[in-house]
Enzyme design. Structure first.
Site, PDB file in Angstrom:
ATOM      1  N   CYS A 147       0.860  -1.193   0.000  1.00  0.00           N
ATOM      2  CA  CYS A 147       0.000   0.000   0.000  1.00  0.00           C
ATOM      3  C   CYS A 147       0.891   1.235   0.000  1.00  0.00           C
ATOM      4  O   CYS A 147       1.953   1.228   0.624  1.00  0.00           O
ATOM      5  CB  CYS A 147      -0.901   0.029   1.241  1.00  0.00           C
ATOM      6  SG  CYS A 147      -2.065  -1.330   1.363  1.00  0.00           S
ATOM      7  N   ILE A 148       0.449   2.271  -0.670  1.00  0.00           N
ATOM      8  CA  ILE A 148       1.207   3.523  -0.685  1.00  0.00           C
ATOM      9  C   ILE A 148       0.211   4.671  -0.656  1.00  0.00           C
ATOM     10  O   ILE A 148      -0.825   4.630  -1.326  1.00  0.00           O
ATOM     11  CB  ILE A 148       2.129   3.597  -1.925  1.00  0.00           C
ATOM     12  CG1 ILE A 148       2.996   4.849  -1.862  1.00  0.00           C
ATOM     13  CG2 ILE A 148       1.346   3.502  -3.220  1.00  0.00           C
ATOM     14  CD1 ILE A 148       4.129   4.850  -2.881  1.00  0.00           C
TER      15      ILE A 148
ATOM     16  N   GLN B  11      -0.570  16.202  -0.949  1.00  0.00           N
ATOM     17  CA  GLN B  11      -0.601  15.732  -2.327  1.00  0.00           C
ATOM     18  C   GLN B  11      -0.296  16.862  -3.295  1.00  0.00           C
ATOM     19  O   GLN B  11      -0.441  18.036  -2.971  1.00  0.00           O
ATOM     20  CB  GLN B  11      -1.965  15.107  -2.632  1.00  0.00           C
ATOM     21  CG  GLN B  11      -2.189  13.788  -1.907  1.00  0.00           C
ATOM     22  CD  GLN B  11      -3.548  13.175  -2.180  1.00  0.00           C
ATOM     23  OE1 GLN B  11      -4.367  13.735  -2.898  1.00  0.00           O
ATOM     24  NE2 GLN B  11      -3.809  12.016  -1.592  1.00  0.00           N
TER      25      GLN B  11
ATOM     26  N   GLY C 241       4.571  12.046  -3.406  1.00  0.00           N
ATOM     27  CA  GLY C 241       4.229  10.714  -3.912  1.00  0.00           C
ATOM     28  C   GLY C 241       5.381  10.090  -4.673  1.00  0.00           C
ATOM     29  O   GLY C 241       5.739   8.924  -4.447  1.00  0.00           O
TER      30      GLY C 241
ATOM     31  N   GLU D 142       2.252  -3.724  -5.790  1.00  0.00           N
ATOM     32  CA  GLU D 142       1.167  -4.699  -5.803  1.00  0.00           C
ATOM     33  C   GLU D 142      -0.024  -4.135  -6.566  1.00  0.00           C
ATOM     34  O   GLU D 142      -0.363  -2.961  -6.443  1.00  0.00           O
ATOM     35  CB  GLU D 142       0.768  -5.030  -4.362  1.00  0.00           C
ATOM     36  CG  GLU D 142      -0.170  -6.211  -4.219  1.00  0.00           C
ATOM     37  CD  GLU D 142      -0.450  -6.507  -2.750  1.00  0.00           C
ATOM     38  OE1 GLU D 142      -1.365  -5.888  -2.201  1.00  0.00           O
ATOM     39  OE2 GLU D 142       0.256  -7.343  -2.176  1.00  0.00           O
TER      40      GLU D 142
END
Length: 552
Positions: free
Chosen positions: A408-409, A416, A421, A442
């Site tokens: 998860c990221i 943001q 990111g 993933e």
């Protein structure tokens, strides 16, 4: 058929109804997209409706008043049809040509003559089985075929697909079923056919199964073309690293959500507002916080230990006892005001679980497990006089059988669109370099995650290609595997990025990577805006071999 409401004034809106709802678009103009009613509640003798805008992201779902509903186009939910009967016998299913054919084949097999006894007649596959076969079956079939696939060169419109088959034997596009289902016709369930049938009037070209295939890289700068050669690796049987939702949910501790278990509760946001330090956050999605906290107007979180509290007074009392001023764990990176902390999900369970609860408010494609033992969490913080404030994080499995370096990221909404990111993504690949591995995130990625990874891969690969220098007047040469080793980006992601950028062409019997002036200029402008970068000299990280540990 869908029934339409004729007399809107006398009709009660129920859950499942669909109708246009007024909302503001990005240009602050009125629009009436179709929406589904997920819930109805009454507050101060006024009805409120929780709507999900069809074909819009769930983070836009909201409670609306009745004056924003277009009752003239109300669509009632379809009634579930009862199981039809056949020959008047209840419970029997209606006949279908497919089932009748199968029955006749079984009957013929039972009444077969002696010489044919022991032979199995082929059962016709249904369209469902053909289109939705599991990846394991497809891979098994591939391995039975010839080891060296023959790739037929087709017109330029099909060039990208053929290059993908030549490289890895699988579809390497980044398209996800959540956003776009326009897969090429030659692909089936994320797996490409290894052998391409010949087309009339065309001759087969070189076989890609032997030595590395050479690709020329042409760079056009001020009408002065520069070029290099890139070698394609031989094909391998590997699972598509950029496939969408797997046919069956993985059972290896990953956080991929199985979308088949969505219900009306998890489709609705349950937290109105979160106060985290000096920021107030509006959650995008459902998160399984305790039920008694979902009715509060504001949920208060300690920004250092992430403990959730029901009131400001409780938070103030907690802060007198909480002495943390940074996430628990080891600080493995610091440059300027940016730090990264490595947190073991087994040693710091409470913090890890609280972090997952917070992250679930902004991640829709993941499911939350309270067993955080198999995971490591890397939290990025920004330092000031009051402490280390969380900016974002990513998690990864301690042992990943599929080379995942990110599970998860997330970058929190207040941070943001400021480069954090890409910094998280770059840090994850920097750790993969230290570990001596290639990694991939993933799947499936969220819409924002997909954009961030595409942008990072594009900038990283273009940076390498543009730095290639001619060698003794010859065009510089590089292979896909060398790009993967330099960047620690998995080979399939390198190939899919080249396809996404539309750089691959076929020219005079060779694959050409063409860097046009527009691509070069766009890359240079993007890199000028990218001020935050990871400095490997500031990283203090020693990888651990988790496979040799009896217990995490």
């Amino acid at each position: 058929m869908t029934k339409m409401a004729d007399n809107a004034s006398s009709v009660d809106i129920v859950e499942g109804c669909r109708l246009p709802v007024l909302r503001k678009n990005q240009e602050h103009e009125d629009e009436w997209p179709l929406a589904e009613i997920l819930s109805v509640k009454e507050v101060s003798s006024r009805k409120l409706y929780y709507v999900h805008y069809i074909d819009f992201n769930k983070r836009l779902d909201e409670w609306v008043t009745g004056d924003r509903l277009d009752m003239k186009k109300l669509q009632f939910p379809k009634k579930e049809a009862k199981t039809p009967t056949k020959n008047g016998l209840p419970g029997s299913r209606p006949g279908s040509p497919e089932r009748d054919v199968r029955k006749s084949l079984e009957l013929n097999a039972q009444t077969a003559s002696a010489p044919s006894r022991g032979k199995t007649l082929p059962t016709p596959l249904s369209a469902h089985n053909e289109l939705h076969a599991t990846p394991e079956i497809n891979n098994h079939d591939i391995k039975k075929e010839e080891p060296d696939p023959v790739v037929q060169i087709t017109p330029r419109s099909d060039l990208t697909n053929n290059v993908s088959k030549c490289l890895s034997g699988v579809c390497t596009g980044l398209v996800k079923p959540h956003f776009n289902n326009n897969f090429p016709k030659s692909f089936k369930n994320g797996t490409a056919r290894r052998l391409i049938p010949p087309q009339p009037g065309r001759k087969r070209k070189a076989n890609c199964g032997g030595a590395d295939e050479m690709i020329k890289v042409l760079q056009y700068n001020n009408n002065n073309p520069q070029s290099a050669s890139v070698f394609l690796p031989p094909p391998e049987d590997s699972q598509d690293s950029s496939d969408g939702v797997p046919t069956a949910p993985r059972m290896t501790g990953s956080l991929v959500s199985d979308r088949s278990h969505d219900d009306i509760v998890t489709r609705m946001k349950n937290i109105e507002c979160i106060e985290l330090g000096r920021h107030r956050l509006k959650p995008w999605y459902f998160s399984p916080y305790p039920q008694e906290l979902t009715t509060l107007p504001i949920l208060y979180l300690c920004e250092f230990c992430l403990k959730y509290l029901k009131s400001l007074k409780c938070l103030q009392r907690h802060l007198t006892k909480c002495h943390l001023r940074h996430p628990p764990g080891n600080e493995i990176y610091r440059k300027g005001t940016i730090s990264f902390f490595e947190i073991d999900g087994r040693k710091n369970k409470n913090y890890s679980q609280n972090l997952c609860l917070l992250a679930k408010c902004f991640l829709d494609h993941k499911t939350l497990y309270y067993d955080t033992d198999p995971f490591l969490f890397y939290v990025m913080t920004e330092y000031d006089s009051k402490g280390f404030h969380i900016v974002g994080y990513y998690s990864k499995e301690k042992e990943s059988t599929e080379d995942y370096n990110v599970a998860c990221i997330l970058t929190l909404p207040p941070y943001q669109r400021r480069g954090y990111g890409k910094l998280l993504i770059e840090f994850s690949y920097e750790l993969s370099k230290v570990e001596g591995k290639t990694g991939t995130p993933e799947k499936p990625l969220s819409d924002l995650g997909l954009l961030s990874y595409r942008s990072y891969w594009s900038q990283t690969i273009l940076e390498i290609l543009m730095e290639l220098k001619p060698d003794n007047g010859e065009r510089p040469q590089i292979t896909i595997n060398e790009i993967s080793e330099i960047t620690s980006v998995k080979k399939e992601d390198v190939i899919s990025t080249l396809q996404y950028l539309n750089l691959i062409n076929y020219y005079k019997g060779q694959y050409i990577l063409t860097l046009s002036e527009d691509i070069v200029d766009g890359h240079e402008r993007a890199m000028q805006k990218r001020h935050l970068r990871i400095d490997s000299k500031c990283l203090h990280f020693t990888p651990k071999d988790w496979s040799k540990r009896g217990k995490w």
